[in-house]
Scaffold this motif. Structure first.
Motif, PDB file in Angstrom:
ATOM      1  N   TYR A  67       0.808  -1.218   0.000  1.00  0.00           N
ATOM      2  CA  TYR A  67       0.000   0.000   0.000  1.00  0.00           C
ATOM      3  C   TYR A  67       0.845   1.273   0.000  1.00  0.00           C
ATOM      4  CZ  TYR A  67      -3.575  -3.389   1.194  1.00  0.00           C
ATOM      5  OH  TYR A  67      -4.411  -4.477   1.185  1.00  0.00           O
ATOM      6  N   VAL A  68       2.169   1.129  -0.025  1.00  0.00           N
ATOM      7  CA  VAL A  68       3.053   2.294  -0.060  1.00  0.00           C
ATOM      8  C   VAL A  68       3.227   2.707  -1.512  1.00  0.00           C
ATOM      9  CG1 VAL A  68       5.331   3.206   0.492  1.00  0.00           C
ATOM     10  CG2 VAL A  68       4.234   1.571   2.044  1.00  0.00           C
ATOM     11  N   MET A  69       2.685   3.852  -1.861  1.00  0.00           N
ATOM     12  CA  MET A  69       2.790   4.340  -3.229  1.00  0.00           C
ATOM     13  C   MET A  69       2.903   5.862  -3.194  1.00  0.00           C
ATOM     14  SD  MET A  69       0.362   3.577  -6.529  1.00  0.00           S
ATOM     15  CE  MET A  69       0.676   1.823  -6.435  1.00  0.00           C
ATOM     16  N   PHE A  70       3.819   6.377  -3.980  1.00  0.00           N
ATOM     17  CA  PHE A  70       4.027   7.813  -4.065  1.00  0.00           C
ATOM     18  C   PHE A  70       3.641   8.297  -5.455  1.00  0.00           C
ATOM     19  CE2 PHE A  70       6.718   6.487  -0.635  1.00  0.00           C
ATOM     20  CZ  PHE A  70       6.681   7.543   0.274  1.00  0.00           C
ATOM     21  N   GLU A  71       3.106   9.501  -5.521  1.00  0.00           N
ATOM     22  CA  GLU A  71       2.815  10.157  -6.790  1.00  0.00           C
ATOM     23  C   GLU A  71       3.314  11.581  -6.681  1.00  0.00           C
ATOM     24  OE1 GLU A  71      -1.176  11.450  -8.919  1.00  0.00           O
ATOM     25  OE2 GLU A  71      -0.837   9.276  -9.061  1.00  0.00           O
ATOM     26  N   ASP A  72       4.187  11.974  -7.582  1.00  0.00           N
ATOM     27  CA  ASP A  72       4.818  13.289  -7.552  1.00  0.00           C
ATOM     28  C   ASP A  72       5.449  13.564  -6.187  1.00  0.00           C
ATOM     29  OD1 ASP A  72       3.967  13.765 -10.198  1.00  0.00           O
ATOM     30  OD2 ASP A  72       2.055  14.576  -9.499  1.00  0.00           O
ATOM     31  N   GLY A  73       6.081  12.534  -5.618  1.00  0.00           N
ATOM     32  CA  GLY A  73       6.765  12.669  -4.342  1.00  0.00           C
ATOM     33  C   GLY A  73       5.868  12.695  -3.119  1.00  0.00           C
ATOM     34  N   GLU A  74       4.554  12.543  -3.313  1.00  0.00           N
ATOM     35  CA  GLU A  74       3.609  12.583  -2.201  1.00  0.00           C
ATOM     36  C   GLU A  74       3.042  11.193  -1.939  1.00  0.00           C
ATOM     37  OE1 GLU A  74      -0.690  14.627  -1.279  1.00  0.00           O
ATOM     38  OE2 GLU A  74       0.794  15.836  -2.356  1.00  0.00           O
ATOM     39  N   LEU A  75       3.088  10.794  -0.659  1.00  0.00           N
ATOM     40  CA  LEU A  75       2.543   9.501  -0.275  1.00  0.00           C
ATOM     41  C   LEU A  75       1.043   9.477  -0.527  1.00  0.00           C
ATOM     42  CD1 LEU A  75       3.036   6.729   1.117  1.00  0.00           C
ATOM     43  CD2 LEU A  75       2.502   7.875   3.280  1.00  0.00           C
ATOM     44  N   GLN A  76       0.573   8.406  -1.144  1.00  0.00           N
ATOM     45  CA  GLN A  76      -0.841   8.249  -1.450  1.00  0.00           C
ATOM     46  C   GLN A  76      -1.541   7.456  -0.351  1.00  0.00           C
ATOM     47  OE1 GLN A  76      -2.176   9.567  -4.660  1.00  0.00           O
ATOM     48  NE2 GLN A  76      -0.305  10.614  -4.067  1.00  0.00           N
ATOM     49  N   SER A  77      -2.815   7.731  -0.165  1.00  0.00           N
ATOM     50  CA  SER A  77      -3.633   6.923   0.722  1.00  0.00           C
ATOM     51  C   SER A  77      -3.653   5.496   0.172  1.00  0.00           C
ATOM     52  CB  SER A  77      -5.060   7.481   0.752  1.00  0.00           C
ATOM     53  OG  SER A  77      -5.982   6.500   1.163  1.00  0.00           O
ATOM     54  N   PRO A  78      -3.744   4.487   1.046  1.00  0.00           N
ATOM     55  CA  PRO A  78      -3.869   3.125   0.528  1.00  0.00           C
ATOM     56  C   PRO A  78      -5.041   2.952  -0.442  1.00  0.00           C
ATOM     57  CG  PRO A  78      -3.283   3.042   2.828  1.00  0.00           C
ATOM     58  CD  PRO A  78      -3.572   4.487   2.502  1.00  0.00           C
ATOM     59  N   TYR A  79      -6.120   3.717  -0.267  1.00  0.00           N
ATOM     60  CA  TYR A  79      -7.245   3.620  -1.212  1.00  0.00           C
ATOM     61  C   TYR A  79      -6.844   4.158  -2.583  1.00  0.00           C
ATOM     62  CZ  TYR A  79     -10.278   2.165   2.557  1.00  0.00           C
ATOM     63  OH  TYR A  79     -10.837   1.457   3.580  1.00  0.00           O
ATOM     64  N   GLU A  80      -6.028   5.214  -2.616  1.00  0.00           N
ATOM     65  CA  GLU A  80      -5.532   5.715  -3.898  1.00  0.00           C
ATOM     66  C   GLU A  80      -4.547   4.721  -4.506  1.00  0.00           C
ATOM     67  OE1 GLU A  80      -4.039   9.302  -2.213  1.00  0.00           O
ATOM     68  OE2 GLU A  80      -5.768  10.486  -2.850  1.00  0.00           O
ATOM     69  N   ALA A  81      -3.712   4.113  -3.657  1.00  0.00           N
ATOM     70  CA  ALA A  81      -2.765   3.105  -4.140  1.00  0.00           C
ATOM     71  C   ALA A  81      -3.512   1.914  -4.730  1.00  0.00           C
ATOM     72  CB  ALA A  81      -1.846   2.653  -2.998  1.00  0.00           C
TER      73      ALA A  81
END
Length: 151
Positions: A67-81
């Motif tokens: 559930y660890v996912m970054f987008e544009d250097g920002e950590l995403q919520s697990p739901y976004e991941a």
């Protein structure tokens, strides 16, 4: 289902004060937890990102790594991941929130692909992944609260 009812009652074991092994995490949040990131809301979709995005030690737990996912250097919520892990189907349907889950369940029962094994398996997999994350969200929040209580 009497067997299921008996099992559930044995697990919950409610007493005269309406307490048992389960707690309503929303009620607990209302009484005991506030984070500005939640913007005054207490749904699991608000509490999880507040806990997840502001406690990096959670992201280091091996069984939470997916559930660890970054987008544009920002950590995403697990739901976004989860949305990015699953991807949308050809109609743009995605199961990463409640209404998507309800649509998936409807599609399994009554959809145009209800007779197609591949379509059913796709919806089943997406629905199970979403349900797994909802359960994992409660575990993540509980783990954070336990950690805070131990401090």
């Amino acid at each position: 289902n009497d067997v299921l009812k008996a099992w559930l009652e044995s697990v919950v074991k409610m007493d005269k004060k309406d307490t048992g092994r389960f707690i309503d995490m929303d009620k607990f949040t209302l009484k005991h937890y506030f984070h500005p990131y939640m913007k005054g809301q207490t749904s699991i979709k608000k509490v999880l990102p507040a806990v997840w995005n502001h406690n990096s030690w959670l992201q280091e737990i091996p069984w939470l790594q997916e559930y660890v996912m970054f987008e544009d250097g920002e950590l995403q919520s697990p739901y976004e991941a989860l949305a990015k892990l699953l991807g949308a189907d050809e109609q743009g349907e995605l199961v990463n929130e409640g209404s998507g889950a309800m649509r998936a369940y409807f599609e399994i029962l009554f959809g145009t692909g209800a007779d197609d094994a591949r379509t059913l398996e796709k919806w089943k997999k997406a629905l199970l992944q979403y349900c797994q994350l909802d359960t994992m969200a409660m575990v993540i929040i509980w783990k954070y609260w336990r950690n805070q209580a131990a401090l």
